[in-house]
Design a protein around this motif. Sequence first.
Motif, PDB file in Angstrom:
ATOM      1  N   VAL A  19      36.782 -11.127  11.988  1.00  0.00           N
ATOM      2  CA  VAL A  19      37.696 -12.274  11.901  1.00  0.00           C
ATOM      3  C   VAL A  19      37.256 -13.237  10.805  1.00  0.00           C
ATOM      4  N   ALA A  20      35.954 -13.420  10.631  1.00  0.00           N
ATOM      5  CA  ALA A  20      35.478 -14.274   9.529  1.00  0.00           C
ATOM      6  C   ALA A  20      35.982 -13.728   8.194  1.00  0.00           C
ATOM      7  N   LEU A  21      35.939 -12.407   8.033  1.00  0.00           N
ATOM      8  CA  LEU A  21      36.448 -11.799   6.801  1.00  0.00           C
ATOM      9  C   LEU A  21      37.972 -11.900   6.718  1.00  0.00           C
ATOM     10  N   GLN A  22      38.650 -11.753   7.847  1.00  0.00           N
ATOM     11  CA  GLN A  22      40.112 -11.804   7.836  1.00  0.00           C
ATOM     12  C   GLN A  22      40.645 -13.191   7.474  1.00  0.00           C
ATOM     13  N   ILE A  23      39.971 -14.250   7.927  1.00  0.00           N
ATOM     14  CA  ILE A  23      40.478 -15.591   7.615  1.00  0.00           C
ATOM     15  C   ILE A  23      40.005 -16.092   6.253  1.00  0.00           C
ATOM     16  N   SER A  24      39.029 -15.437   5.666  1.00  0.00           N
ATOM     17  CA  SER A  24      38.452 -15.910   4.405  1.00  0.00           C
ATOM     18  C   SER A  24      39.446 -16.014   3.257  1.00  0.00           C
ATOM     19  N   PRO A  25      40.353 -15.063   3.061  1.00  0.00           N
ATOM     20  CA  PRO A  25      41.327 -15.245   1.975  1.00  0.00           C
ATOM     21  C   PRO A  25      42.258 -16.445   2.208  1.00  0.00           C
ATOM     22  N   TYR A  26      42.476 -16.785   3.466  1.00  0.00           N
ATOM     23  CA  TYR A  26      43.357 -17.907   3.807  1.00  0.00           C
ATOM     24  C   TYR A  26      42.663 -19.255   3.642  1.00  0.00           C
ATOM     25  N   LEU A  27      41.376 -19.304   3.958  1.00  0.00           N
ATOM     26  CA  LEU A  27      40.641 -20.576   3.933  1.00  0.00           C
ATOM     27  C   LEU A  27      39.777 -20.752   2.699  1.00  0.00           C
ATOM     28  N   PHE A  28      39.339 -19.669   2.132  1.00  0.00           N
ATOM     29  CA  PHE A  28      38.462 -19.637   0.965  1.00  0.00           C
ATOM     30  C   PHE A  28      37.335 -20.675   1.029  1.00  0.00           C
ATOM     31  N   LEU A  29      36.671 -20.696   2.180  1.00  0.00           N
ATOM     32  CA  LEU A  29      35.499 -21.552   2.359  1.00  0.00           C
ATOM     33  C   LEU A  29      34.272 -20.913   1.729  1.00  0.00           C
ATOM     34  N   PHE A 112      33.896  -2.110  -0.533  1.00  0.00           N
ATOM     35  CA  PHE A 112      34.457  -3.020  -1.528  1.00  0.00           C
ATOM     36  C   PHE A 112      33.362  -3.756  -2.290  1.00  0.00           C
ATOM     37  N   GLY A 113      32.101  -3.465  -1.980  1.00  0.00           N
ATOM     38  CA  GLY A 113      30.972  -4.187  -2.556  1.00  0.00           C
ATOM     39  C   GLY A 113      30.882  -4.131  -4.057  1.00  0.00           C
ATOM     40  N   ASP A 114      31.419  -3.077  -4.662  1.00  0.00           N
ATOM     41  CA  ASP A 114      31.392  -3.000  -6.121  1.00  0.00           C
ATOM     42  C   ASP A 114      32.574  -3.743  -6.741  1.00  0.00           C
ATOM     43  N   LYS A 115      33.494  -4.246  -5.892  1.00  0.00           N
ATOM     44  CA  LYS A 115      34.684  -4.940  -6.391  1.00  0.00           C
ATOM     45  C   LYS A 115      34.661  -6.445  -6.122  1.00  0.00           C
ATOM     46  N   ILE A 116      34.050  -6.838  -5.010  1.00  0.00           N
ATOM     47  CA  ILE A 116      34.095  -8.245  -4.628  1.00  0.00           C
ATOM     48  C   ILE A 116      32.870  -8.621  -3.805  1.00  0.00           C
ATOM     49  N   LEU A 117      32.463  -9.863  -3.930  1.00  0.00           N
ATOM     50  CA  LEU A 117      31.489 -10.482  -3.046  1.00  0.00           C
ATOM     51  C   LEU A 117      32.236 -11.573  -2.285  1.00  0.00           C
ATOM     52  N   TYR A 118      31.621 -12.086  -1.247  1.00  0.00           N
ATOM     53  CA  TYR A 118      32.312 -13.071  -0.411  1.00  0.00           C
ATOM     54  C   TYR A 118      32.835 -14.258  -1.224  1.00  0.00           C
ATOM     55  N   HIS A 119      32.036 -14.746  -2.137  1.00  0.00           N
ATOM     56  CA  HIS A 119      32.445 -15.918  -2.920  1.00  0.00           C
ATOM     57  C   HIS A 119      33.707 -15.625  -3.740  1.00  0.00           C
ATOM     58  N   GLY A 120      34.000 -14.373  -3.968  1.00  0.00           N
ATOM     59  CA  GLY A 120      35.191 -13.988  -4.715  1.00  0.00           C
ATOM     60  C   GLY A 120      36.492 -14.420  -4.058  1.00  0.00           C
ATOM     61  N   PHE A 121      36.476 -14.652  -2.738  1.00  0.00           N
ATOM     62  CA  PHE A 121      37.683 -15.154  -2.072  1.00  0.00           C
ATOM     63  C   PHE A 121      38.078 -16.513  -2.637  1.00  0.00           C
ATOM     64  N   ARG A 122      37.087 -17.331  -2.952  1.00  0.00           N
ATOM     65  CA  ARG A 122      37.369 -18.662  -3.514  1.00  0.00           C
ATOM     66  C   ARG A 122      37.984 -18.547  -4.913  1.00  0.00           C
ATOM     67  N   ALA A 123      37.400 -17.695  -5.729  1.00  0.00           N
ATOM     68  CA  ALA A 123      37.919 -17.517  -7.092  1.00  0.00           C
ATOM     69  C   ALA A 123      39.327 -16.930  -7.061  1.00  0.00           C
ATOM     70  N   THR A 124      39.551 -15.966  -6.186  1.00  0.00           N
ATOM     71  CA  THR A 124      40.865 -15.346  -6.077  1.00  0.00           C
ATOM     72  C   THR A 124      41.902 -16.359  -5.615  1.00  0.00           C
ATOM     73  N   ALA A 125      41.572 -17.134  -4.584  1.00  0.00           N
ATOM     74  CA  ALA A 125      42.511 -18.145  -4.089  1.00  0.00           C
ATOM     75  C   ALA A 125      42.814 -19.176  -5.175  1.00  0.00           C
ATOM     76  N   SER A 126      41.797 -19.651  -5.845  1.00  0.00           N
ATOM     77  CA  SER A 126      41.997 -20.622  -6.916  1.00  0.00           C
ATOM     78  C   SER A 126      42.907 -20.057  -8.001  1.00  0.00           C
ATOM     79  N   THR A 127      42.661 -18.813  -8.389  1.00  0.00           N
ATOM     80  CA  THR A 127      43.481 -18.171  -9.422  1.00  0.00           C
ATOM     81  C   THR A 127      44.942 -18.078  -8.986  1.00  0.00           C
ATOM     82  N   PHE A 128      45.180 -17.598  -7.761  1.00  0.00           N
ATOM     83  CA  PHE A 128      46.561 -17.499  -7.260  1.00  0.00           C
ATOM     84  C   PHE A 128      47.222 -18.865  -7.197  1.00  0.00           C
ATOM     85  N   LEU A 129      46.499 -19.858  -6.680  1.00  0.00           N
ATOM     86  CA  LEU A 129      47.094 -21.185  -6.530  1.00  0.00           C
ATOM     87  C   LEU A 129      47.457 -21.798  -7.878  1.00  0.00           C
ATOM     88  N   TYR A 130      46.616 -21.611  -8.870  1.00  0.00           N
ATOM     89  CA  TYR A 130      46.944 -22.114 -10.206  1.00  0.00           C
ATOM     90  C   TYR A 130      48.037 -21.280 -10.858  1.00  0.00           C
TER      91      TYR A 130
END
Length: 186
Positions: A19-29, A112-130
């Motif tokens: 669940v922590a992983l599932q909500i991460s793209p939504y919250l990008f904490l 997915f470890g070669d594609k993304i790290l946890y902090h990548g949710f923040r960068a992805t969310a920021s990119t989409f939002l902009y």
Amino acid sequence: MKQDLKNYYLRLISIFTKVALQISPYLFLRSANIINLEWKEIDFDKKIIIRANKVKAREDFIIPLSQSVLDLLLYVKNFSYSNSKYFFPSNISKSKTMSKNTLNQAIKRLSFGDKILYHGFRATASTFLYEYKNIHKQDSEVIELCLDHRERNKVKAVYNRSLRLDDGRELMQWLSDFIDKLKRDK
């Protein structure tokens, strides 16, 4: 074979990690904020998390919650431990948080470890939002507030303490709907 391995690892990952992983793209904490999240910081009625930000600014950070996030938080609440103050406790000790490496290790186990790290949710969310500012109609200030990025101009920060929660709530719901649509259209 790769899908079988992924399904195997999914069964091994705890419900809290899932669940922590599932909500991460939504919250990008930040990972420290998600693993240290405490029950007392979630207001289900007001649909917000009031997080004492111990990581960066040392000021409270208010996060508006979309319906999808609320649903996931209520779901995991059914599995929670009454003696744990943490929303996402450790598997080893309910009085501790999960390890700071738990989320990245789960991402790696899901291949997915070669594609993304946890902090990548923040960068992805920021990119989409902009990228979609012309659609959601929120400005950069709201995006940065949702990322918990504070005003760097100290004089301006002293006078402008607005959190723009209504705008943040709209933005978080827009992102949630966007993610849900991507999942449905997959």
